[in-house]
Design an enzyme around this catalytic site. Structure first.
Site, PDB file in Angstrom:
ATOM      1  N   THR A 240       6.031   3.854   9.896  1.00 30.24           N
ATOM      2  CA  THR A 240       6.811   4.334   8.759  1.00 30.24           C
ATOM      3  C   THR A 240       5.953   4.619   7.530  1.00 30.24           C
ATOM      4  O   THR A 240       6.454   5.162   6.541  1.00 30.24           O
ATOM      5  CB  THR A 240       7.879   3.304   8.369  1.00 30.24           C
ATOM      6  N   LYS A 241       4.680   4.253   7.580  1.00 36.73           N
ATOM      7  CA  LYS A 241       3.821   4.409   6.403  1.00 36.73           C
ATOM      8  C   LYS A 241       3.248   5.825   6.308  1.00 36.73           C
ATOM      9  O   LYS A 241       3.245   6.591   7.270  1.00 36.73           O
ATOM     10  CB  LYS A 241       2.689   3.384   6.438  1.00 36.73           C
ATOM     11  N   VAL A 242       2.705   6.144   5.137  1.00 34.62           N
ATOM     12  CA  VAL A 242       2.164   7.474   4.896  1.00 34.62           C
ATOM     13  C   VAL A 242       0.937   7.733   5.770  1.00 34.62           C
ATOM     14  O   VAL A 242       0.616   8.875   6.095  1.00 34.62           O
ATOM     15  CB  VAL A 242       1.840   7.645   3.389  1.00 34.62           C
TER      16      VAL A 242
END
Length: 353
Positions: A179-181
């Protein structure tokens, strides 16, 4: 429409790394791809001592173990449960400080008010990739001889005054969750300022193994594998372009929401990664109504962070908000909503939101 979507590299690029793994049959235990990935990350993030691990939560566990913390840890309640859970799992006592109304980060003045003779450390979170007031926190830590761990789960590639935020504190931890960039599917990293601490962390993440016949400290298994490293190598080359696109989307959101009765996080980063799109509504009633209307329209937003970690089930009936005199954190938690944001979200999609 989801609140986020993982960025994926071209499949053929990942397959090329898989072919190397199949050929070497080296799947984990400090493989060639992991070593290459760590070298590239050190250069990209402008840090010296970096270790990749299997996830961001174990990164926090290992940081606490390496620093041999005992007693109370001052932290923020406006965070993902992992930050608080790790403190509890490691046998420490979380003491909650309030947050700054504009940046949503831990308030240094309240941190100093909460220090006792049992305080051993501060665990601060760079909320939504926005740097903490690092200078004030480091001044406090030096004054009271405390350790600082920065939970930088959101802060990949972020800089403050032209310097990587990962170079502040004793240890910084990263999350490379999907879910992180920036992600490695699951994964994380630990950045240590001190060389001796870094060597200790190397042992801790691999069962304390110094050689085939030497197990020098009690450790755990937090090693990143070659498949994760391969995904990281693929994603790293596209990071800057993805952040550029995210910036356009965030600015478009703000431009179109500016005439409404909403507020935005004050970002103090000199280089930001635009990981989330948090919006503050006038009150929780309006926030909840917007959340429900978006859901009915097939648009997933997220009340992030809500609830506060002071409201976790393990703290049931303790009324920690009252105990620690928290005023701002409950208010922000009740008003905040993160809107959909990912690098290939179209401006037409933003118009629909």
């Amino acid at each position: 429409m989801t609140v986020t979507k993982p960025d994926l590299p071209p499949l053929e690029e990942y397959v090329e790394y898989l072919k190397k793994i199949w050929k070497s049959r080296w799947l984990t235990n400090n493989g060639e791809l992991l070593q290459l990935f760590e070298r590239k990350l050190r250069e990209f993030l402008k840090v010296e001592n970096l270790l990749c691990v299997v996830n961001g939560t174990l990164a926090l566990h290992c940081a606490i173990k390496a620093l041999e913390l005992e007693g109370e840890v001052i932290t923020t309640p406006f965070t993902f449960p992992a930050t608080t859970n790790v403190i509890i799992w490691e046998g420490l006592t979380p003491v909650f400080a309030d947050i700054d109304r504009q940046t949503f980060n831990i308030d240094p003045e309240d941190v100093e008010r909460k220090i006792t003779e049992r305080t051993c450390a501060i665990i601060a979170v760079h909320t939504f990739g926005n740097p903490c007031y690092v200078e004030e926190l480091e001044e406090i830590a030096e004054k009271y001889n405390l350790k600082i761990i920065y939970d930088a789960a959101h802060a990949f590639g972020v800089e403050y005054k032209g310097r990587s935020v990962l170079n502040y504190g004793d240890v910084s931890t990263l999350s490379f969750h999907a879910t992180k960039v920036f992600h490695t599917i699951e994964g994380g990293a630990i950045v240590a300022k001190d060389n001796n601490l870094f060597e200790k962390l190397k042992l801790l993440i691999n069962h304390g193994i110094k050689s085939e016949e030497e197990f020098v400290i009690p450790g755990t298994n937090a090693k990143m594998n070659e498949f994760q490293a391969a995904m990281g190598l693929c994603n790293l080359k596209y990071f800057d372009e993805r952040v550029r696109r995210r910036k356009i989307i965030v600015e478009y959101y703000k431009e179109n929401l500016n005439n409404l009765d909403v507020e935005f996080q004050k970002v103090i980063a000199s280089k930001h990664n635009y990981i989330y799109m948090p919006v503050l509504f006038k009150n929780s009633k309006i926030r909840n109504k917007v959340y429900e209307e978006l859901s009915r329209s097939g648009i997933k937003s997220r009340k992030y962070f809500y609830p506060l970690t002071t409201d976790l089930a393990c703290f049931k009936n303790l009324d920690l908000v009252k105990k620690f005199g928290l005023k701002v954190a409950p208010e922000i938690s009740g008003r905040i909503l993160c809107l959909p944001l990912y690098s290939d979200l179209t401006l037409e999609d933003v118009d629909r939101v």
